[in-house]
Design a protein around this motif. Sequence first.
Motif, PDB file in Angstrom:
ATOM      1  N   SER A  88      37.233  44.295  41.264  1.00  0.00           N
ATOM      2  CA  SER A  88      36.528  43.013  41.242  1.00  0.00           C
ATOM      3  C   SER A  88      35.039  43.136  41.023  1.00  0.00           C
ATOM      4  CB  SER A  88      36.776  42.272  42.561  1.00  0.00           C
ATOM      5  OG  SER A  88      36.199  42.995  43.648  1.00  0.00           O
ATOM      6  N   LYS A 145      32.859  43.887  43.324  1.00  0.00           N
ATOM      7  CA  LYS A 145      32.125  43.537  44.537  1.00  0.00           C
ATOM      8  C   LYS A 145      31.309  44.732  45.015  1.00  0.00           C
ATOM      9  CE  LYS A 145      35.467  40.103  46.237  1.00  0.00           C
ATOM     10  NZ  LYS A 145      34.555  38.952  46.204  1.00  0.00           N
ATOM     11  N   GLU A 174      30.485  43.571  50.451  1.00  0.00           N
ATOM     12  CA  GLU A 174      31.522  42.563  50.170  1.00  0.00           C
ATOM     13  C   GLU A 174      32.909  43.185  50.206  1.00  0.00           C
ATOM     14  OE1 GLU A 174      29.221  39.496  47.134  1.00  0.00           O
ATOM     15  OE2 GLU A 174      29.982  41.400  46.354  1.00  0.00           O
ATOM     16  N   GLU A 192      36.147  42.205  52.691  1.00  0.00           N
ATOM     17  CA  GLU A 192      37.453  41.814  52.166  1.00  0.00           C
ATOM     18  C   GLU A 192      38.549  42.757  52.655  1.00  0.00           C
ATOM     19  OE1 GLU A 192      38.210  39.038  50.503  1.00  0.00           O
ATOM     20  OE2 GLU A 192      36.111  38.490  50.857  1.00  0.00           O
TER      21      GLU A 192
END
Length: 229
Positions: free
Chosen positions: A136, A138, A142, A146
């Motif tokens: 992703s 990130k 982050e 997650e």
Amino acid sequence: MVTVFNRFLLIILVSFSGLFAKGLREIAHLPHAQALITKVFKERGLDPKDFEFTFYNKKGDNWLYYPGINGFSFDLWDLEKVNDTMNYPDSLYQLINCDRFGLKSRREHLLSTQGFIGHELQHACDRAAIIDLYSSGKNSDELTEELKKLEARADLFCSSDPEVLRALARSFKYAYEQVRLLTFSGNHEACTMYLKKIDPIHPTFIQRYHYLCAAAAQLEQEGCGSAQR
């Protein structure tokens, strides 16, 4: 349990296929443990034959899921103790050294181990989400947040049996108390900071205890009961 962030990255990015033995035949000498693993998988409508397994008996956390190869590492120590104690009558149970997680009965040990198996199996059910997360883009903070959500999800969906959730919760509370009392002289704040530092991708032991107990109570309100009698 305690897993450092870099190890989780390694699990995602590196192929471990050469380390794995396909199927549960590696623990054919532990029929009760085999039956417990099969039970947890079948309750999810899954067949253990569709996954790869390895079994470790060494110091440290050996309950792991490897998304790259859709395989597991399970704790042989726990599985051996489950198998051993199932061979003894209740009156002899306390003579067996299975008090790793502060659980005092054969049933609690069996249920908590079922919870650990279910936790890793939930990671397998979330495999696409885990792989997507790592692609992703990130940043590390982050990504950590997650991953923490996925770890909490794996706890909460490890079983639909409230007794399994409670046994797992008690094992986490015991681990928390051991660290807090033996390492930090009862200081909760210092203990919490330490646990977050060494294991940023999991909720702390005491957080896991509280939300698992709450989830167990909710399941009971919904009329869910134990299948393990």
